[in-house]
Design an enzyme around this catalytic site. Structure first.
Site, PDB file in Angstrom:
ATOM      1  N   ARG A   1       0.954  -1.679   0.023  1.00  0.00           N
ATOM      2  CA  ARG A   1      -0.040  -0.193   0.519  1.00  0.00           C
ATOM      3  C   ARG A   1       0.929   1.056   0.013  1.00  0.00           C
ATOM      4  O   ARG A   1       2.110   1.449   1.130  1.00  0.00           O
ATOM      5  CB  ARG A   1      -1.149  -0.105   1.243  1.00  0.00           C
ATOM      6  CG  ARG A   1      -1.577   1.270   1.673  1.00  0.00           C
ATOM      7  CD  ARG A   1      -2.285   1.273   2.664  1.00  0.00           C
ATOM      8  NE  ARG A   1      -1.981   2.069   3.319  1.00  0.00           N
ATOM      9  CZ  ARG A   1      -1.392   2.928   3.557  1.00  0.00           C
ATOM     10  NH1 ARG A   1      -1.874   3.851   3.155  1.00  0.00           N
ATOM     11  NH2 ARG A   1      -0.324   3.269   4.750  1.00  0.00           N
ATOM     12  N   VAL A   2       0.475   2.228  -0.374  1.00  0.00           N
ATOM     13  CA  VAL A   2       0.819   3.484  -0.631  1.00  0.00           C
ATOM     14  C   VAL A   2       0.168   4.642  -0.950  1.00  0.00           C
ATOM     15  O   VAL A   2      -0.947   4.183  -1.131  1.00  0.00           O
ATOM     16  CB  VAL A   2       1.620   3.884  -2.283  1.00  0.00           C
ATOM     17  CG1 VAL A   2       3.278   3.242  -1.873  1.00  0.00           C
ATOM     18  CG2 VAL A   2       1.546   3.499  -2.789  1.00  0.00           C
ATOM     19  N   SER A   3       0.259   5.851  -0.611  1.00  0.00           N
ATOM     20  CA  SER A   3      -0.549   6.823   0.248  1.00  0.00           C
ATOM     21  C   SER A   3      -0.930   8.032  -1.153  1.00  0.00           C
ATOM     22  O   SER A   3      -2.131   8.322  -0.769  1.00  0.00           O
ATOM     23  CB  SER A   3      -0.075   7.741   1.237  1.00  0.00           C
ATOM     24  OG  SER A   3       0.457   6.911   2.567  1.00  0.00           O
ATOM     25  N   THR A   4       0.024   7.517  -2.058  1.00  0.00           N
ATOM     26  CA  THR A   4      -0.611   8.529  -2.948  1.00  0.00           C
ATOM     27  C   THR A   4       0.167   8.214  -4.226  1.00  0.00           C
ATOM     28  O   THR A   4       0.480   7.219  -4.857  1.00  0.00           O
ATOM     29  CB  THR A   4       0.653   9.311  -2.813  1.00  0.00           C
ATOM     30  OG1 THR A   4       1.591   9.462  -3.210  1.00  0.00           O
ATOM     31  CG2 THR A   4      -0.036  10.750  -1.590  1.00  0.00           C
TER      32      THR A   4
ATOM     33  N   GLN B   1       3.176   8.638  -5.719  1.00  0.00           N
ATOM     34  CA  GLN B   1       4.515   6.984  -4.815  1.00  0.00           C
ATOM     35  C   GLN B   1       3.912   5.976  -5.874  1.00  0.00           C
ATOM     36  O   GLN B   1       5.055   5.377  -5.938  1.00  0.00           O
ATOM     37  CB  GLN B   1       3.995   6.989  -3.345  1.00  0.00           C
ATOM     38  CG  GLN B   1       4.519   8.035  -2.595  1.00  0.00           C
ATOM     39  CD  GLN B   1       3.664   7.740  -0.874  1.00  0.00           C
ATOM     40  OE1 GLN B   1       2.973   7.091  -0.643  1.00  0.00           O
ATOM     41  NE2 GLN B   1       5.198   6.925   0.038  1.00  0.00           N
TER      42      GLN B   1
END
Length: 224
Positions: free
Chosen positions: A8-11, A14
């Site tokens: 998982r990445v937030s943006t 990314q």
């Protein structure tokens, strides 16, 4: 032994650049290799960790359950620190493991999540109470020097000062991952890190843009 990897990445930035993903993939791959587990599927989510409605994670859990595989993540915070969410995860019937805490079982993870959630609530409550008390004493709120302004007020409210410090420390911990991602992209100096955070649209602790002095304060709180 089969494994389903979840990253998982937030943006979206990314996700496109690979910031954070490479480290997660490496951690998951190392854990699976050490345990003789074969990664049969990988899922990547671009989403905030505060939300529970993540379709990629739902699909990863479904695949793990159907194949009898174990869901593997790099860090527990890649899943969530929400007790409600972890309860849903456990109820799904899928096995899961985190590379940063492989010895943890479902009960351990649930307890850790409950403690983390309780601490966040406690910090929020202490901060609000401290601000209300400061306002009642005539302290001007919004002073950029926070705890220092309370000290200069001479009111002796140690709890209020500690609450402000706790909130600052908590915020620094939240920013740690973003700072590491910026540094991984090549930023070295305080100015470069500040520029990288601004480009990622990360707000400074007091709002607005980042400057080298603000980055320095956060790094000092993180002990780096």
């Amino acid at each position: 032994m089969k494994a389903v990897a979840y990253y998982r990445v937030s943006t979206a930035t990314q996700a496109r650049s690979g910031l954070g993903l490479d480290a997660q993939r490496a951690a998951v791959a190392d854990l699976c290799a050490s345990r003789g587990m074969e990664i049969i599927a990988e899922f990547t989510e671009v989403e905030s960790g505060k939300r529970n409605d993540r379709p990629e994670l739902t699909e990863a859990l479904r695949r793990a359950k159907l194949t009898g595989a174990t869901l593997v993540v790099a860090k527990l915070d890649r899943l969530s620190r929400s007790v409600a969410f972890l309860s849903t995860l456990q109820d799904s019937g899928a096995k899961f493991i985190a590379a940063d805490m492989p010895e943890a079982n479902e009960l351990t993870v649930h307890i850790l999540a409950a403690v983390a959630q309780a601490e966040r609530k406690a910090i929020s409550t202490r901060t609000k109470e401290a601000l209300r008390a400061a306002k009642a004493r005539g302290v001007k709120l919004g002073n950029p020097n926070g705890a220092a302004s309370l000290k200069r007020a001479g009111k002796g409210n140690v709890a209020a000062i500690e609450a402000v410090k706790d909130a600052a420390q908590s915020r620094a911990q939240e920013l740690a991952g973003e700072i590491e991602a910026v540094k991984a992209a090549g930023a070295q100096s305080l100015r470069e890190i500040a520029q990288g955070l601004n480009e990622r649209h990360i707000e400074a602790p007091r709002g607005g843009s980042w400057y080298p002095s603000g980055v320095k304060r956060v790094l000092e709180r993180l002990g780096t």
